[in-house]
Design a protein around this motif. Structure first.
Motif: not given
Length: 112
Positions: A50-60, A80-92
């Motif tokens: 649920n938290e991952i789904e919610e975080s995907r609704k609020h992308q950078a 190198q350009p900064i690449e943001t790592v999403t919560f879903s990627t970290r939590a997977f």
């Protein structure tokens, strides 16, 4: 500081404590040491999904991207350009461990 999550059902998962804290707070667990029992795993999976789904609704947002560019400088050829790592990627990886632990009825431990 790193946290290593361990389970007999899945390979170890290592995560920075700052990143793991968000997940562990969601599960009402201490980030220093703890256990998610096999019985708790079903609820933990549900909460994390649920938290991952919610975080995907609020992308950078564009505002965040502009902030990163302002601090980095658009003409910065040395880095190198900064690449943001999403919560879903970290939590997977931890989510997969929890699923495996739930299915095989084993606990997830850390800090021991």
């Amino acid at each position: 500081m790193l946290i290593t999550f361990k389970s007999k059902a899945y390979p170890n998962v290592m995560m920075y404590q700052d990143h793991a804290k968000r997940i562990l707070d969601l599960l009402h667990k201490d980030s220093e040491r703890g256990v998610i029992t096999a019985e708790e795993a079903t609820q933990a999976v549900r909460l994390l999904e649920n938290e991952i789904e919610e975080s995907r609704k609020h992308q950078a947002t564009d505002e965040m991207e502009q902030d990163v560019k302002a601090h980095q400088g658009e003409e910065d050829a040395e880095h190198q350009p900064i690449e943001t790592v999403t919560f879903s990627t970290r939590a997977f990886p931890l989510l997969e461990m929890l699923r495996a632990s739930r299915d095989l009825q084993t606990d997830v431990l850390w800090g021991v």
